[in-house]
Structures are given as structure tokens and as C-alpha cells.
Design an enzyme around this catalytic site. Sequence first.
Site, PDB file in Angstrom:
ATOM      1  N   GLY A  71       0.829  -1.195   0.000  1.00  0.00           N
ATOM      2  CA  GLY A  71       0.000   0.000   0.000  1.00  0.00           C
ATOM      3  C   GLY A  71       0.866   1.248   0.000  1.00  0.00           C
ATOM      4  O   GLY A  71       2.012   1.217   0.462  1.00  0.00           O
ATOM      5  N   GLN A 110       2.923   9.955   1.283  1.00  0.00           N
ATOM      6  CA  GLN A 110       4.213   9.247   1.290  1.00  0.00           C
ATOM      7  C   GLN A 110       5.062   9.554   0.060  1.00  0.00           C
ATOM      8  O   GLN A 110       6.248   9.230   0.043  1.00  0.00           O
ATOM      9  CB  GLN A 110       3.988   7.725   1.355  1.00  0.00           C
ATOM     10  CG  GLN A 110       3.391   7.258   2.669  1.00  0.00           C
ATOM     11  CD  GLN A 110       3.277   5.752   2.668  1.00  0.00           C
ATOM     12  OE1 GLN A 110       2.285   5.201   2.214  1.00  0.00           O
ATOM     13  NE2 GLN A 110       4.303   5.076   3.160  1.00  0.00           N
ATOM     14  N   CYS A 161       6.053  -0.283   6.980  1.00  0.00           N
ATOM     15  CA  CYS A 161       5.640   0.886   6.204  1.00  0.00           C
ATOM     16  C   CYS A 161       6.816   1.327   5.345  1.00  0.00           C
ATOM     17  O   CYS A 161       7.944   1.375   5.831  1.00  0.00           O
ATOM     18  CB  CYS A 161       5.228   2.007   7.153  1.00  0.00           C
ATOM     19  SG  CYS A 161       4.700   3.520   6.323  1.00  0.00           S
ATOM     20  N   LEU A 162       6.541   1.651   4.087  1.00  0.00           N
ATOM     21  CA  LEU A 162       7.616   2.084   3.195  1.00  0.00           C
ATOM     22  C   LEU A 162       8.270   3.380   3.679  1.00  0.00           C
ATOM     23  O   LEU A 162       9.398   3.676   3.305  1.00  0.00           O
ATOM     24  CB  LEU A 162       7.083   2.260   1.766  1.00  0.00           C
ATOM     25  CG  LEU A 162       6.602   0.968   1.083  1.00  0.00           C
ATOM     26  CD1 LEU A 162       5.982   1.285  -0.267  1.00  0.00           C
ATOM     27  CD2 LEU A 162       7.737  -0.035   0.936  1.00  0.00           C
ATOM     28  N   HIS A 185      -4.289   0.978   7.657  1.00  0.00           N
ATOM     29  CA  HIS A 185      -2.935   1.546   7.723  1.00  0.00           C
ATOM     30  C   HIS A 185      -2.822   2.730   6.758  1.00  0.00           C
ATOM     31  O   HIS A 185      -2.325   3.798   7.131  1.00  0.00           O
ATOM     32  CB  HIS A 185      -1.910   0.447   7.376  1.00  0.00           C
ATOM     33  CG  HIS A 185      -0.494   0.925   7.270  1.00  0.00           C
ATOM     34  ND1 HIS A 185       0.501   0.499   8.132  1.00  0.00           N
ATOM     35  CD2 HIS A 185       0.102   1.785   6.411  1.00  0.00           C
ATOM     36  CE1 HIS A 185       1.639   1.094   7.791  1.00  0.00           C
ATOM     37  NE2 HIS A 185       1.427   1.864   6.754  1.00  0.00           N
ATOM     38  N   GLU A 186      -3.301   2.535   5.530  1.00  0.00           N
ATOM     39  CA  GLU A 186      -3.158   3.594   4.517  1.00  0.00           C
ATOM     40  C   GLU A 186      -4.061   4.782   4.829  1.00  0.00           C
ATOM     41  O   GLU A 186      -3.659   5.932   4.634  1.00  0.00           O
ATOM     42  CB  GLU A 186      -3.446   3.050   3.115  1.00  0.00           C
ATOM     43  CG  GLU A 186      -2.516   1.926   2.660  1.00  0.00           C
ATOM     44  CD  GLU A 186      -1.029   2.249   2.809  1.00  0.00           C
ATOM     45  OE1 GLU A 186      -0.653   3.445   2.687  1.00  0.00           O
ATOM     46  OE2 GLU A 186      -0.246   1.326   3.064  1.00  0.00           O
ATOM     47  N   HIS A 230      -2.546   7.194   7.124  1.00  0.00           N
ATOM     48  CA  HIS A 230      -1.595   8.139   6.507  1.00  0.00           C
ATOM     49  C   HIS A 230      -2.297   9.433   6.096  1.00  0.00           C
ATOM     50  O   HIS A 230      -1.677  10.491   6.063  1.00  0.00           O
ATOM     51  CB  HIS A 230      -0.953   7.522   5.260  1.00  0.00           C
ATOM     52  CG  HIS A 230       0.222   6.631   5.534  1.00  0.00           C
ATOM     53  ND1 HIS A 230       1.362   7.080   6.156  1.00  0.00           N
ATOM     54  CD2 HIS A 230       0.445   5.318   5.251  1.00  0.00           C
ATOM     55  CE1 HIS A 230       2.243   6.078   6.238  1.00  0.00           C
ATOM     56  NE2 HIS A 230       1.700   4.993   5.707  1.00  0.00           N
TER      57      HIS A 230
END
Length: 153
Positions: free
Chosen positions: A46, A51, A89-90, A131-132, A135
Site C-alpha cells: 500500500g 508518502q 511501512c515504506l 494503515h493507509e 496516513h
Amino acid sequence: MALLKIVKAGAPILKETASSVKTITKNTKRLLNDMAETMYEAEGVGLAAPQIGKSLQMIVLDDGNGLIELINPELLEASEELQDGPEGCLSVPGYYGDVKRSQRIKVRALNRHGKVIVYEPEGFLARIFQHEMDHLVGTLFIEKATNLRKVEE
Ligand code: NI
């Protein structure tokens, strides 16, 4: 298509609430394409627009069953039943932690054609959605995680 630079934890944009997308334009679609390419290249499941440095309510995700694009997602329902499991997480490379999430949720979002779609993900897919969507309100999983650990890359 183009690969985008992924913003890392500590950047102010990751703490902001993202703006809703007012009009879906050619640029919106290009950004969704680039976000998906960037997510796949990074082997993530994701990616949210903040991000990659855009404070907009846009998400791409794929739990292995195909790409989902969300514009202006809204949480309609969240089960009281929780799941607990590891997340990464990226924007926080090399770290994992356990996060409690709703087992099932209901989300309404626009697709790239401006059509309203209602999703009812469960399990891992529901975890990625949550999670996304965090953000988009400036929340990182490390603020919710227990047993945060560093994994050798
Ligand atoms: Ni993340």
C-alpha cells in the site's frame, strides 16, 4: 509512468491531514499510475499520497489480489472485533510492529473515474486499508504499534 521518491518518517507532510481531491484530472490519474508503479517497485502492499510528497486523499494498495485505488476514502463502519498482527511501512524502512486493527471495515471511496465504490475488506486487506487511511490523517503505524522491532535489511 515514473517512480516517485518515498518520503521517510520525520518529514512534516507525514503528520498532516491530507486534502480531499476536488476534481479528478489527467494529473490525478497520472499520479495514481506513478504511485502504483512506485509501490510495486518497493514491494509494498500500500502507498498513500502523502508518502510521495502530495498531501492528497489518494491511496493505492494490493494485497496480492489486484490493485485498488482509493480517492477520498471514508470509513463507514469498523468491526469491534479486532485482529492483531505485524505491520511495516515504506516510510519507516526496516521496522515492524504489531498493530491492533478492526477485523472488518466498510469504506466508501471514489475510483479514478469518479464513481463511488463501497468496499468491505476483511483480515489482511482490511488491515492495509486502515494503515493507509491513517496516513491521510497524519498517523504512522509506529504510533500504534507494540513490540516495535528493527529487522536487518
Ligand atoms: Ni505506511
